[in-house]
Design an enzyme around this catalytic site. Structure first.
Site, PDB file in Angstrom:
ATOM      1  N   ASN A 194     -28.070  20.896 -19.509  1.00 10.08           N
ATOM      2  CA  ASN A 194     -29.283  20.223 -19.032  1.00 10.08           C
ATOM      3  C   ASN A 194     -30.516  20.529 -19.876  1.00 10.08           C
ATOM      4  O   ASN A 194     -31.642  20.418 -19.409  1.00 10.08           O
ATOM      5  CB  ASN A 194     -29.557  20.601 -17.564  1.00 10.08           C
ATOM      6  CG  ASN A 194     -28.399  20.241 -16.659  1.00 10.08           C
ATOM      7  OD1 ASN A 194     -27.834  19.151 -16.763  1.00 10.08           O
ATOM      8  ND2 ASN A 194     -28.021  21.163 -15.782  1.00 10.08           N
ATOM      9  N   ARG A 195     -30.288  20.909 -21.137  1.00 11.59           N
ATOM     10  CA  ARG A 195     -31.363  21.197 -22.089  1.00 11.59           C
ATOM     11  C   ARG A 195     -32.224  22.387 -21.658  1.00 11.59           C
ATOM     12  O   ARG A 195     -33.336  22.551 -22.165  1.00 11.59           O
ATOM     13  CB  ARG A 195     -32.263  19.966 -22.308  1.00 11.59           C
ATOM     14  CG  ARG A 195     -31.537  18.746 -22.878  1.00 11.59           C
ATOM     15  CD  ARG A 195     -30.982  19.036 -24.258  1.00 11.59           C
ATOM     16  NE  ARG A 195     -30.505  17.835 -24.923  1.00 11.59           N
ATOM     17  CZ  ARG A 195     -29.218  17.444 -24.937  1.00 11.59           C
ATOM     18  NH1 ARG A 195     -28.304  18.177 -24.306  1.00 11.59           N
ATOM     19  NH2 ARG A 195     -28.850  16.355 -25.572  1.00 11.59           N
ATOM     20  N   LEU A 196     -31.712  23.225 -20.766  1.00  9.93           N
ATOM     21  CA  LEU A 196     -32.465  24.386 -20.321  1.00  9.93           C
ATOM     22  C   LEU A 196     -32.024  25.591 -21.156  1.00  9.93           C
ATOM     23  O   LEU A 196     -31.428  26.548 -20.663  1.00  9.93           O
ATOM     24  CB  LEU A 196     -32.235  24.633 -18.830  1.00  9.93           C
ATOM     25  CG  LEU A 196     -33.344  25.383 -18.075  1.00  9.93           C
ATOM     26  CD1 LEU A 196     -34.653  24.602 -18.131  1.00  9.93           C
ATOM     27  CD2 LEU A 196     -32.929  25.627 -16.636  1.00  9.93           C
TER      28      LEU A 196
END
Length: 223
Positions: A194-196
Site C-alpha cells: 500500500n505504498r506505506l
C-alpha cells in the site's frame, strides 16, 4: 501510458532491527543482495550504484557505475577523472548515490561529498581488473563524443595491440582513478504494501565515520 500497479511485498525495516552502525547495516544489505544475485537471477547486478553530480549551471547529472569499495569510510567507485563526473566533482564535490535492488524492495541512498581515492587503492584495484577492462580504460575518452561504434572498437584494437595480453601488465593511466563518498546522510528504504514504505535515516551529528555509532542520529521519514 497505462500505469502498472505492483504492490511491494517487502518486509521493510524497523528501528529495532538496525545493526550497531550505518556501515554494518549497509554492508549487511549489500552482502544479502550479492548472495541473492548468486542464487537467482532477479538481482542481476547487486553493485549497480547511481551517482548524481551537478554541472557548472547547477543542473543534475546521474549515471550508473559499479560499487567497488565499501568500508567505514564510505562507498567508492572508479572512473576516468577526466569524464563528465570527474570534471563535475572537481568543481563541486557534493554528490548523491544510490544502490537499488527492486526484487528485494530495498534501496540505500547516500549524500555527502566525493573525495579522491588514494593512489595505492586505485592501483590495487586496477591490477585486479581483467585485461580487457584495463585496455578499455585506455581506449575510451570517457564522456567525449565518438563518431561511431566502429571508431570505438578501432581505438580498443589499437590499445590492445599496444598492451598485448601476453606481454605483461597494462599500465595505470594518469587520467584514471576513483572517488569515495564521505557521507553526511544514509537512508535505508524498504518497500511495503500500500505504498506505506519504511525510510530509516542516519544523519551525521559528529565527526566519526560510518563505523562510529556516536557520529549518527537515527530518524524515520514518511514515505
Amino acid at each position: 501510458m497505462d500505469p502498472r500497479r505492483v504492490d511491494y511485498t517487502g518486509e521493510g525495516i524497523s528501528e529495532d532491527e538496525l545493526l550497531a552502525t550505518p556501515y554494518a547495516q549497509v554492508r549487511a544489505w549489500v552482502d544479502e543482495a550479492v548472495t541473492r544475485a548468486d542464487a537467482q537471477p532477479d538481482v542481476p547486478e547487486p553493485y549497480a550504484l547511481s551517482v548524481a553530480t551537478v554541472d557548472a549551471e547547477g543542473r543534475p547529472n546521474v549515471r550508473t557505475v559499479l560499487l567497488r569499495f565499501l568500508d567505514e569510510r564510505g562507498p567508492g567507485f572508479v572512473t576516468a577523472t577526466t569524464s563528465a563526473k570527474g570534471r563535475e566533482i572537481a568543481a563541486n564535490a557534493h554528490v548523491a548515490a544510490a544502490l537499488t535492488w527492486p526484487a528485494m524492495y530495498r534501496s540505500v541512498r547516500f549524500r555527502g561529498r566525493a573525495v579522491a581515492l588514494d593512489e595505492a587503492e586505485v592501483r590495487e584495484y586496477w591490477d585486479s581488473r581483467p585485461w580487457g577492462s584495463r585496455v578499455s580504460a585506455w581506449a575510451s575518452q570517457q564522456s567525449a563524443p565518438t563518431g561511431s561504434r566502429e571508431d570505438l572498437e578501432r581505438a580498443y584494437e589499437a590499445r590492445a595491440a599496444e598492451f598485448p595480453e601476453d606481454a605483461g601488465a597494462v599500465p595505470l593511466p594518469e587520467f584514471w582513478g576513483g572517488y569515495r563518498v564521505v557521507c553526511d546522510e544514509v537512508e535505508l528504504w524498504g518497500g511495503r504494501r500500500n505504498r506505506l514504505h519504511d525510510r530509516i535515516v542516519y544523519t551525521r551529528v559528529g565527526d566519526g565515520d560510518l563505523g562510529d555509532a556516536a557520529a549518527w542520529e537515527v530518524s524515520r521519514r514518511q514515505p
